[in-house]
Design a protein around this motif. Structure first.
Motif, PDB file in Angstrom:
ATOM      1  N   PHE A 291       0.507  -1.001   0.362  1.00  0.00           N
ATOM      2  CA  PHE A 291      -0.247   0.059  -0.131  1.00  0.00           C
ATOM      3  C   PHE A 291       0.769   0.899   0.152  1.00  0.00           C
ATOM      4  N   PHE A 292       0.677   2.209  -0.183  1.00  0.00           N
ATOM      5  CA  PHE A 292       0.844   3.402  -1.116  1.00  0.00           C
ATOM      6  C   PHE A 292       0.534   4.842  -1.518  1.00  0.00           C
ATOM      7  N   PRO A 293       0.600   5.948  -0.862  1.00  0.00           N
ATOM      8  CA  PRO A 293      -0.099   7.112  -1.723  1.00  0.00           C
ATOM      9  C   PRO A 293       0.153   7.630  -3.012  1.00  0.00           C
TER      10      PRO A 293
ATOM     11  N   ALA B 286       2.577   0.698   3.957  1.00  0.00           N
ATOM     12  CA  ALA B 286       2.741  -0.324   4.881  1.00  0.00           C
ATOM     13  C   ALA B 286       2.459  -1.908   3.213  1.00  0.00           C
ATOM     14  N   LEU B 287       3.292  -2.874   4.434  1.00  0.00           N
ATOM     15  CA  LEU B 287       3.492  -3.630   3.045  1.00  0.00           C
ATOM     16  C   LEU B 287       2.533  -5.244   4.180  1.00  0.00           C
ATOM     17  N   MET B 288       1.611  -5.989   3.642  1.00  0.00           N
ATOM     18  CA  MET B 288       1.113  -7.015   4.005  1.00  0.00           C
ATOM     19  C   MET B 288       1.858  -8.668   3.351  1.00  0.00           C
ATOM     20  N   VAL B 289       1.953  -9.483   4.162  1.00  0.00           N
ATOM     21  CA  VAL B 289       2.430 -10.744   3.396  1.00  0.00           C
ATOM     22  C   VAL B 289       1.699 -11.642   3.421  1.00  0.00           C
ATOM     23  N   ALA B 290       1.222 -12.086   3.185  1.00  0.00           N
ATOM     24  CA  ALA B 290      -0.395 -13.673   2.740  1.00  0.00           C
ATOM     25  C   ALA B 290       0.226 -14.551   2.209  1.00  0.00           C
TER      26      ALA B 290
END
Length: 169
Positions: free
Chosen positions: A52-54, A134-138
């Protein structure tokens, strides 16, 4: 209550429902380069890195997208999703100019609720309404393995920590 981050030492409040490790990614619907609706189900069975980034027009965002795209070549069964409020055309121009082919750029054009649902919505400052970095890993079953809300919008996420969580599963 909300999470506090900053941009060059200016405090910024972010939505308080940031996903946690062990939770399952909630539904989302975003838009791809062809203005098609894309949902979480589109990536069923794949490991996911959600970035995610603006907006792509900032140095940290552009650098992160380039770096993740390069990593995409080396990660089997893993899809990298760059998620921003940029128009799909803007992201496509950037990807073509930079020769990026190992990640997917998605726009919140018809899915801004994702930022709130994932806990990355900026609530204060001139950037209110945009996503925080943000950074998310799934994993393949959409279980969250790693979450990082970057504490300053001008910095990149910790890619090594994200990759470690991915490789551990």
């Amino acid at each position: 209550m909300s999470h506090a981050i900053s941009q060059l030492d200016e405090p910024i409040l972010v939505e308080d429902n940031l996903l946690r490790v062990g939770e399952v990614l909630p539904f989302f619907q975003l838009v791809n380069h062809a203005l098609e609706d894309i949902t979480l189900e589109s990536f069923q069975g794949k490991r996911k890195i959600l970035h995610f980034f603006p907006g792509i027009d900032t140095p940290a965002s552009a650098d992160s997208v380039r770096r993740l795209d390069a990593l995409g070549k080396t990660l089997p069964n893993t899809i990298i999703l760059n998620i921003s409020p940029d128009l799909p055309f803007t992201m496509t121009r950037f990807a073509e100019a930079e020769h990026l082919v190992n990640s997917i750029n998605l726009s919140s054009l018809r899915g801004r609720d994702m930022f709130k649902n994932y806990g990355v919505l900026i609530m204060s400052s001139k950037l209110a309404g945009l996503p925080a970095r943000a950074l998310m890993v799934a994993d393949e079953n959409d279980m969250v393995l790693h979450v990082e809300l970057v504490d300053d919008l001008t910095r990149e996420p910790d890619f090594e920590a994200a990759l470690k969580s991915l490789m551990a599963h």
